[in-house]
Design a protein around this motif. Structure first.
Motif, PDB file in Angstrom:
ATOM      1  N   HIS A 292     -85.463 -17.074  54.538  1.00 26.00           N
ATOM      2  CA  HIS A 292     -86.933 -17.078  54.544  1.00 26.00           C
ATOM      3  C   HIS A 292     -87.408 -15.635  54.392  1.00 26.00           C
ATOM      4  O   HIS A 292     -87.961 -15.048  55.326  1.00 26.00           O
ATOM      5  CB  HIS A 292     -87.470 -17.683  55.843  1.00 26.00           C
ATOM      6  N   PRO A 293     -87.182 -15.018  53.239  1.00 28.73           N
ATOM      7  CA  PRO A 293     -87.428 -13.573  53.097  1.00 28.73           C
ATOM      8  C   PRO A 293     -88.889 -13.173  53.230  1.00 28.73           C
ATOM      9  O   PRO A 293     -89.182 -12.031  53.582  1.00 28.73           O
ATOM     10  CB  PRO A 293     -86.886 -13.264  51.697  1.00 28.73           C
ATOM     11  N   ALA A 294     -89.823 -14.085  52.961  1.00 30.45           N
ATOM     12  CA  ALA A 294     -91.248 -13.749  53.054  1.00 30.45           C
ATOM     13  C   ALA A 294     -91.849 -14.140  54.392  1.00 30.45           C
ATOM     14  O   ALA A 294     -93.053 -14.031  54.585  1.00 30.45           O
ATOM     15  CB  ALA A 294     -92.018 -14.448  51.928  1.00 30.45           C
ATOM     16  N   GLY A 295     -91.002 -14.566  55.317  1.00 32.11           N
ATOM     17  CA  GLY A 295     -91.477 -15.051  56.601  1.00 32.11           C
ATOM     18  C   GLY A 295     -91.046 -16.485  56.805  1.00 32.11           C
ATOM     19  O   GLY A 295     -90.885 -17.250  55.851  1.00 32.11           O
ATOM     20  N   ASN A 298     -92.429 -19.941  54.917  1.00 32.22           N
ATOM     21  CA  ASN A 298     -93.419 -19.358  54.005  1.00 32.22           C
ATOM     22  C   ASN A 298     -93.028 -19.493  52.537  1.00 32.22           C
ATOM     23  O   ASN A 298     -93.313 -18.617  51.724  1.00 32.22           O
ATOM     24  CB  ASN A 298     -93.637 -17.878  54.359  1.00 32.22           C
ATOM     25  N   SER A 299     -92.403 -20.582  52.154  1.00 35.64           N
ATOM     26  CA  SER A 299     -92.079 -20.755  50.737  1.00 35.64           C
ATOM     27  C   SER A 299     -93.336 -20.883  49.884  1.00 35.64           C
ATOM     28  O   SER A 299     -93.328 -20.581  48.692  1.00 35.64           O
ATOM     29  CB  SER A 299     -91.209 -22.003  50.544  1.00 35.64           C
ATOM     30  N   SER A 300     -94.445 -21.283  50.501  1.00 40.63           N
ATOM     31  CA  SER A 300     -95.716 -21.415  49.776  1.00 40.63           C
ATOM     32  C   SER A 300     -96.448 -20.092  49.637  1.00 40.63           C
ATOM     33  O   SER A 300     -97.460 -20.011  48.929  1.00 40.63           O
ATOM     34  CB  SER A 300     -96.628 -22.392  50.521  1.00 40.63           C
ATOM     35  N   ASP A 301     -95.992 -19.046  50.320  1.00 42.68           N
ATOM     36  CA  ASP A 301     -96.676 -17.751  50.368  1.00 42.68           C
ATOM     37  C   ASP A 301     -98.084 -17.882  50.970  1.00 42.68           C
ATOM     38  O   ASP A 301     -98.976 -17.119  50.650  1.00 42.68           O
ATOM     39  CB  ASP A 301     -96.761 -17.116  48.973  1.00 42.68           C
ATOM     40  N   VAL A 465     -98.730 -24.679  54.593  1.00 44.50           N
ATOM     41  CA  VAL A 465     -97.552 -24.343  55.396  1.00 44.50           C
ATOM     42  C   VAL A 465     -97.120 -25.526  56.260  1.00 44.50           C
ATOM     43  O   VAL A 465     -95.935 -25.733  56.488  1.00 44.50           O
ATOM     44  CB  VAL A 465     -97.848 -23.120  56.293  1.00 44.50           C
ATOM     45  N   LEU A 466     -98.095 -26.298  56.722  1.00 49.31           N
ATOM     46  CA  LEU A 466     -97.850 -27.374  57.670  1.00 49.31           C
ATOM     47  C   LEU A 466     -98.222 -28.719  57.073  1.00 49.31           C
ATOM     48  O   LEU A 466     -99.104 -28.805  56.209  1.00 49.31           O
ATOM     49  CB  LEU A 466     -98.682 -27.157  58.942  1.00 49.31           C
TER      50      LEU A 466
END
Length: 525
Positions: A292-295, A298-301, A465-466
């Protein structure tokens, strides 16, 4: 009867729990209460401690000028790098220790798509009917007093307790508003005015901690009964640095927290993040891994994006010849502009309510050059309002982390033309009521009491995200249960909706914790 302070621990008594909840504010505190009879072991983690009951609770100088209870770290304005002190408090109960106890339901249409002047306010993936029974349960839990005198209400059932009656100055204002064609209504408030209740209807409720614990806050109504049940353990003084995951990154395994100089871990079948919209996003961003490199999740950014706070203005209407002798002023609101505009601005304008009675010391920080006698003279003759209009989710309004890990907020207000019209209309109406001096001021980035939207819920994993149950699309046993999940921020106080949502998703979280056991975690009870 004043509830006693529950026992908290400085180290968890177990190394594994069925559910770990991070944050004890309106989301986390209510959720802990909602899980107390589930048969699960629950750890509630709070970075602060209990706010002390002391004389200074009701001292305007101590609270507003000296900042006695301010304990949040500095955040930074992303536009210029300037540090600021946010209106955020780290105590058991979170920001509800200082809120004005306005516990109002969102209206049916608030969950639907609405066109505003600067764009659409998006629909939620759930509707009013999904929330209605949980609103009712939250109103009982938080001792809400109210009246069915607002035609915008979607409810027909009575409130748990009758509305607070207007004091003379407020009753006079209500009559004046009715005479000019408006519909003043009784504000729904969470205070303990039951038979034998602790509330004394003092002048130090809105913005102050309650010395007699009569305010319906998440500490008193949520956390204390949950801990007293024996099913929920409360860990205080613990800063959660990250949520931990398995090697595949598809399940959370627990949390890593700091207490003093020491770092500790706790494992869990499910983790719930309930830190408030800004801090919840920050925790997910801090929990980045190679998977999860962006958090985390957080695949959706979208983590941290769509930060919303209401477009707010405080409006002080002064009649130099008339004293306002009201003590508990905050009993009235006006929703005539909630879903309508004016001839020159045909869009919904917003919501107007009274705030707790201003005192000179409460505004000294904003007007340091004015002598206290002048501030006291003005506030003794004023009636004090809070105006708010909806702002829109904007991906550029976001929470990020600086290189040093500090929180940074990028926020450019929108839908401001609408708010200016609301201010104009209320200024005109208050002058008609006999207040020749009307002063208004909009706060800056540091006022974030209605923060929302940074971990938005939706049906589409690419743009949210959810899911509708506040479960992360990317991680099955991770939930975010606070105002971060809001897809929009309707122009009503969000606290009751946060509480109702926590009660709504509590059974889903309990079921997930049990199911997680069969996926490799320790057995749920």
């Amino acid at each position: 009867m004043t509830p006693s302070t529950p026992r908290s621990v400085d180290r968890p008594t177990c190394d594994h729990y069925d559910v770990v909840i991070v944050g004890s504010g309106m989301g986390g505190g209510t959720l802990a209460h909602g899980l107390k009879d589930s048969g699960l072991t629950v750890l509630l983690v709070e970075r602060g401690g209990f706010l002390p009951q002391e004389t200074e609770n009701w001292d305007p100088q101590a609270v507003f000028v000296d900042g006695r209870y301010k304990n949040a770290e500095q955040w930074y304005d992303a536009s210029n790098g300037t540090p600021f002190h946010p209106g955020t408090y780290y105590y058991v109960g979170g920001n509800t220790k200082f809120y004005g106890a306005s516990l109002v339901r969102f209206r049916r249409e608030d969950f639907q798509h609405t066109d505003l002047a600067e764009g659409p306010s998006p629909a939620w993936p759930v509707d009013y009917d999904d929330f209605a029974p949980h609103y009712a349960a939250a109103e009982r839990l938080y001792r809400v007093h109210g009246d069915l005198d607002d035609p915008t209400l979607a409810r027909t059932e009575p409130y748990p307790f009758p509305a607070l009656e207007h004091e003379d100055a407020i009753a006079r204002a209500a009559r004046g508003l009715r005479d000019i064609g408006l519909t003043p209504s009784h504000l729904s408030l969470g205070v303990d005015l039951r038979q034998g209740g602790a509330c004394i209807k003092c002048a130090t409720c809105d913005g102050f901690p309650c010395r007699v614990l009569a305010k319906g806050d998440a500490d008193v109504c949520g956390v204390r009964p949950a801990v007293a049940s024996g099913a929920v353990e409360l860990l205080t003084g613990a800063y959660v640095a990250r949520v931990t995951t398995n090697s595949a990154g598809d399940r959370v395994t627990g949390i890593e927290y700091r207490a003093g100089e020491q770092t500790h871990t706790v494992s869990a079948n499910s983790v719930v993040v309930s830190c408030g919209a800004v801090n919840s996003a920050a925790l997910l961003l801090r929990s980045a891994t190679d998977r999860h490199p962006a958090g985390l999740a957080n695949s959706s950014d979208q983590v941290g994006r769509n930060y919303m706070v209401h477009n707010n203005s405080i409006m002080v209407a002064i009649n130099p010849l008339r004293r306002n002798k009201a003590t508990f002023q905050k009993t009235l609101y006006v929703n005539d502009y909630y879903r309508k505009g004016t001839e020159d601005h045909p869009y919904p304008l917003g919501h107007v309510q009274l705030i707790g009675k201003l005192q000179g010391a409460m505004i000294k920080g904003q007007r340091p050059h004015l002598p206290m006698w002048a501030l006291n003279a003005a506030t003794r003759r004023s009636i004090d309002w809070w105006l708010f209009s909806e702002d829109l989710p904007d991906p550029a309004n976001r929470v990020t982390l600086r290189a040093d890990g500090a929180i940074q907020v990028a926020w450019t207000p929108n839908n401001l033309a609408t708010h200016r019209v609301l201010v104009r209309e209320m200024r005109r109406l208050l002058r008609k009521l006999g207040y020749p001096i009307v002063i208004s001021e909009s706060p800056g980035i540091e006022v974030n009491s209605h923060q929302a939207g940074t971990v938005r819920a939706g049906m589409d994993p690419t743009s949210s995200v959810l899911d509708p149950d506040c479960r992360a699309h990317d991680v099955e046993n991770l939930f975010v249960v606070d105002s971060a999940f809001f897809p929009s921020l309707p122009v009503m106080n969000p606290a009751l909706t946060i509480a109702a949502n926590a009660l709504r998703v509590a059974p889903v979280i309990a079921q997930t914790a049990r199911r997680s056991a069969s996926a490799g975690a320790r057995p749920a009870r």
